[in-house]
Design an enzyme around this catalytic site. Structure first.
Site, PDB file in Angstrom:
ATOM      1  N   GLY A  14      13.572  13.682  -2.836  1.00 34.57           N
ATOM      2  CA  GLY A  14      13.341  12.304  -2.292  1.00 34.57           C
ATOM      3  C   GLY A  14      12.592  12.244  -0.965  1.00 34.57           C
ATOM      4  O   GLY A  14      12.121  13.578  -0.701  1.00 34.57           O
ATOM      5  N   PHE A  15      12.301  11.354  -0.500  1.00 34.49           N
ATOM      6  CA  PHE A  15      11.382  10.944   0.899  1.00 34.49           C
ATOM      7  C   PHE A  15      12.024  11.830   1.744  1.00 34.49           C
ATOM      8  O   PHE A  15      11.592  12.808   2.504  1.00 34.49           O
ATOM      9  CB  PHE A  15      11.344   9.766   1.045  1.00 34.49           C
TER      10      PHE A  15
ATOM     11  N   GLY B 265      13.285  10.559  -7.096  1.00 39.84           N
ATOM     12  CA  GLY B 265      12.590  11.433  -6.263  1.00 39.84           C
ATOM     13  C   GLY B 265      10.970  12.008  -7.148  1.00 39.84           C
ATOM     14  O   GLY B 265      11.044  11.406  -8.200  1.00 39.84           O
TER      15      GLY B 265
ATOM     16  N   ALA C 183      24.466  10.978   4.540  1.00 44.44           N
ATOM     17  CA  ALA C 183      23.338   9.865   5.074  1.00 44.44           C
ATOM     18  C   ALA C 183      24.007   8.404   4.851  1.00 44.44           C
ATOM     19  O   ALA C 183      24.041   8.304   3.670  1.00 44.44           O
ATOM     20  CB  ALA C 183      22.017  10.135   4.198  1.00 44.44           C
TER      21      ALA C 183
ATOM     22  N   TYR D 248      25.074  -1.201  -3.193  1.00 43.81           N
ATOM     23  CA  TYR D 248      24.593  -0.016  -2.193  1.00 43.81           C
ATOM     24  C   TYR D 248      25.692   0.029  -0.933  1.00 43.81           C
ATOM     25  O   TYR D 248      25.796   0.863  -0.665  1.00 43.81           O
ATOM     26  CB  TYR D 248      23.368  -0.372  -1.696  1.00 43.81           C
TER      27      TYR D 248
ATOM     28  N   LYS E 295      28.049   3.054   0.264  1.00 43.52           N
ATOM     29  CA  LYS E 295      27.856   3.692   1.329  1.00 43.52           C
ATOM     30  C   LYS E 295      28.989   3.596   2.403  1.00 43.52           C
ATOM     31  O   LYS E 295      29.285   4.645   3.239  1.00 43.52           O
ATOM     32  CB  LYS E 295      26.695   3.141   2.069  1.00 43.52           C
TER      33      LYS E 295
ATOM     34  N   TYR F 227      38.261  13.135   4.290  1.00 46.98           N
ATOM     35  CA  TYR F 227      38.137  14.609   4.096  1.00 46.98           C
ATOM     36  C   TYR F 227      38.364  15.313   5.539  1.00 46.98           C
ATOM     37  O   TYR F 227      38.918  16.462   5.483  1.00 46.98           O
ATOM     38  CB  TYR F 227      36.975  15.191   3.388  1.00 46.98           C
TER      39      TYR F 227
HETATM   40  P1  NAD Z   1      14.641   8.562  -2.083  1.00 39.68           P
HETATM   41  O1  NAD Z   1      14.840   7.810  -3.362  1.00 39.68           O
HETATM   42  O2  NAD Z   1      13.211   8.784  -2.000  1.00 39.68           O
HETATM   43  O3  NAD Z   1      15.500   9.959  -2.355  1.00 39.68           O
HETATM   44  C1  NAD Z   1      16.671  10.076  -2.919  1.00 39.68           C
HETATM   45  C2  NAD Z   1      16.696  11.234  -3.815  1.00 39.68           C
HETATM   46  O4  NAD Z   1      17.980  11.190  -4.165  1.00 39.68           O
HETATM   47  C3  NAD Z   1      15.906  11.139  -4.841  1.00 39.68           C
HETATM   48  O5  NAD Z   1      15.008  12.422  -4.913  1.00 39.68           O
HETATM   49  C4  NAD Z   1      16.747  10.952  -6.299  1.00 39.68           C
HETATM   50  O6  NAD Z   1      16.094  11.527  -7.110  1.00 39.68           O
HETATM   51  C5  NAD Z   1      17.864  11.870  -5.679  1.00 39.68           C
HETATM   52  N1  NAD Z   1      19.235  11.392  -6.464  1.00 39.68           N
HETATM   53  C6  NAD Z   1      19.547  10.266  -6.741  1.00 39.68           C
HETATM   54  N2  NAD Z   1      20.749  10.081  -7.408  1.00 39.68           N
HETATM   55  C7  NAD Z   1      20.937  11.453  -7.645  1.00 39.68           C
HETATM   56  C8  NAD Z   1      22.120  12.199  -8.404  1.00 39.68           C
HETATM   57  N3  NAD Z   1      22.947  11.433  -9.076  1.00 39.68           N
HETATM   58  N4  NAD Z   1      22.079  13.532  -8.230  1.00 39.68           N
HETATM   59  C9  NAD Z   1      21.088  14.313  -7.683  1.00 39.68           C
HETATM   60  N5  NAD Z   1      19.961  13.595  -7.068  1.00 39.68           N
HETATM   61  C10 NAD Z   1      20.034  12.209  -7.043  1.00 39.68           C
HETATM   62  O7  NAD Z   1      15.141   7.788  -0.693  1.00 39.68           O
HETATM   63  P2  NAD Z   1      15.291   8.255   0.805  1.00 39.68           P
HETATM   64  O8  NAD Z   1      14.671   7.495   1.610  1.00 39.68           O
HETATM   65  O9  NAD Z   1      14.958   9.559   0.780  1.00 39.68           O
HETATM   66  O10 NAD Z   1      16.869   8.057   1.060  1.00 39.68           O
HETATM   67  C11 NAD Z   1      17.579   9.464   1.070  1.00 39.68           C
HETATM   68  C12 NAD Z   1      19.140   9.081   1.823  1.00 39.68           C
HETATM   69  O11 NAD Z   1      18.898   8.453   3.161  1.00 39.68           O
HETATM   70  C13 NAD Z   1      19.765   8.012   0.851  1.00 39.68           C
HETATM   71  O12 NAD Z   1      21.179   8.465   0.666  1.00 39.68           O
HETATM   72  C14 NAD Z   1      19.409   6.691   1.374  1.00 39.68           C
HETATM   73  O13 NAD Z   1      20.640   5.925   1.242  1.00 39.68           O
HETATM   74  C15 NAD Z   1      19.520   7.360   2.904  1.00 39.68           C
HETATM   75  N6  NAD Z   1      18.942   6.106   3.885  1.00 39.68           N
HETATM   76  C16 NAD Z   1      17.721   6.041   3.861  1.00 39.68           C
HETATM   77  C17 NAD Z   1      16.940   5.305   4.727  1.00 39.68           C
HETATM   78  C18 NAD Z   1      15.436   4.930   4.832  1.00 39.68           C
HETATM   79  O14 NAD Z   1      15.005   4.125   5.568  1.00 39.68           O
HETATM   80  N7  NAD Z   1      14.560   5.928   4.051  1.00 39.68           N
HETATM   81  C19 NAD Z   1      17.497   4.431   5.464  1.00 39.68           C
HETATM   82  C20 NAD Z   1      19.082   4.252   5.441  1.00 39.68           C
HETATM   83  C21 NAD Z   1      19.534   5.430   4.663  1.00 39.68           C
END
Ligand code: NAD
Ligand code: UDP
Length: 329
Positions: free
Chosen positions: A12-13, A38, A116, A147, A151, A161
């Site tokens: 992912g990002f 992703g 996260a 969501y 979270k 834990y």
């Molecule tokens: P994203 O969608 O780009 O990345 C999430 C990744 O998790 C993806 O690659 C997806 O394929 C993978 N994934 C989802 N479910 C899965 C599973 N069951 N098993 C294995 N892989 C799985 O999103 P992001 O922006 O990179 O966010 C990453 C984390 O950071 C998330 O938990 C998100 O809630 C948290 N977050 C992000 C932001 C933001 O602004 N980018 C803000 C708050 C929280």
């Protein structure tokens, strides 16, 4: 000997930037992802590194890892409102079954785990800016509930834990973060506006655009995550950039930055869209000696450069994600 860190959501990002950072810092990295939101393009440059191993795996299913682990970063979860509205049950499962599996793994390996979490735990906040002692204003049955509550559950089970099993835990409450490798069509405002500029479409501002957000550049966030992981502080910490802006001002800024002649069009405000969001980062400053260093103009320039150079087929696909092949129930 180098230490091993497992990163869920590696394709992912944010997960992919974290993989890069820990590889560069001399760790062995095990990336785990099921590609539901992703993209393999985010990590394929790591496949020829002997310090990187990738497991295609859905973390809602128990995960076996042979290697000793020192650290786990849990970043797997859909993160954009469009994604989690399309796959609500998966979102709930990854925030509950997924984190349960990873906490079990952390316990078995005696690894420290960082999760996260998100500013969404504050919901549509009645306190501004949001500090960690605010319990939030969340509508559990609204569209964002899948969501937000996943979270909140994730934070609760992580603390359980820590308290019950003595697992070393860290919790990052991440506010809107942006940068290269966001999925262009995931619906989040920055890739949405960048895609619209590049396709010469008008920018879609939801509602009147008077809602606010505070945008953090990914490099700053990654630094904050590292500082938190290696700190002694185990309660939740806000990580984000406190510079707040309304979405309408942000749209004008975007047009100026990209020298675009497009206009702004107004679309209905999605149900449950928080009116204000700005992190209070006093705790991160005090406990981690962390604060963002990249200005919005610099971060946005770097991000636009990335989107400008994407292959055309990514630019014109309205949503290139087929979620169905990843969902078993
Ligand atoms: P994203 O969608 O780009 O990345 C999430 C990744 O998790 C993806 O690659 C997806 O394929 C993978 N994934 C989802 N479910 C899965 C599973 N069951 N098993 C294995 N892989 C799985 O999103 P992001 O922006 O990179 O966010 C990453 C984390 O950071 C998330 O938990 C998100 O809630 C948290 N977050 C992000 C932001 C933001 O602004 N980018 C803000 C708050 C929280
Ligand atoms: N937004 C918008 N136009 C878009 C996408 C989003 O005006 O094309 C608004 C959205 O209503 C929200 C803000 O931008 O108020 C941030 O949206 P995003 O989905 O990026 O993140 P979140 O709402 O989760 O903070």
């Amino acid at each position: 000997m180098s230490k091993t860190i497992l990163i869920s959501g590696a394709a992912g990002f944010l997960g992919s930037h974290l993989c890069d950072r820990f590889i560069n810092d001399g760790f062995k990295v095990i990336g785990v992802d099921n590609f539901i939101t992703g993209d393999i393009d985010n990590i394929k440059h790591l496949f020829n590194s002997s310090n990187f191993k990738f497991l295609e795996h859905d973390i809602t299913v128990r995960l076996e890892v042979k290697e000793p682990l020192s650290y786990i970063l849990h970043f797997a979860s859909p993160a954009s409102p469009i994604d989690y509205l399309k796959i609500p049950i998966h979102t709930l499962k990854v925030g509950s079954l997924g984190i349960h599996n990873l906490l079990g793994l952390a316990k078995a390996k005696k690894a420290r785990i960082l999760i996260a979490s998100t500013s969404e735990v504050y919901g549509d906040p009645l306190v501004h800016p949001q500090s960690e002692d605010y319990y939030g204003n969340v509508n559990s049955i609204g569209p964002r509930g899948v969501y937000d509550e996943a979270k909140r559950f994730q934070e609760a089970i992580t603390m359980a834990y820590k308290r019950f099993h003595g697992v070393e835990t860290r919790t990052a409450r991440i506010f809107n973060t942006y940068g290269p490798r966001m999925r262009l069509n995931d619906g989040r405002v920055i890739p949405a506006f960048m895609g619209q500029v590049l396709r010469r479409e008008d920018l879609s501002v939801f509602g009147k655009g008077i809602q606010t957000r505070s945008f953090c550049y990914v490099d700053d966030l990654v630094n904050g995550i590292c500082k938190l992981l290696f700190s002694d502080y185990y309660l939740p910490v806000n990580l984000g950039n406190p510079e707040e802006i309304t979405i309408i001002e942000f749209a004008h800024e975007m047009l100026k930055l990209t020298k675009s002649n497009q206009k702004i069009c107004f679309k209905p405000l999605p149900d449950g869209d928080p009116l204000k969001r700005q992190p209070d980062i006093s705790l991160a400053k005090k406990e981690l000696n962390w604060q963002p260093a990249v200005s919005r103009s610099e971060g946005m320039r770097k991000t636009f450069e990335y989107f400008k150079n994407l292959p055309k087929e990514k630019l014109y696909k309205t949503d290139h994600k087929d979620f169905s092949k990843h969902i078993k129930s």
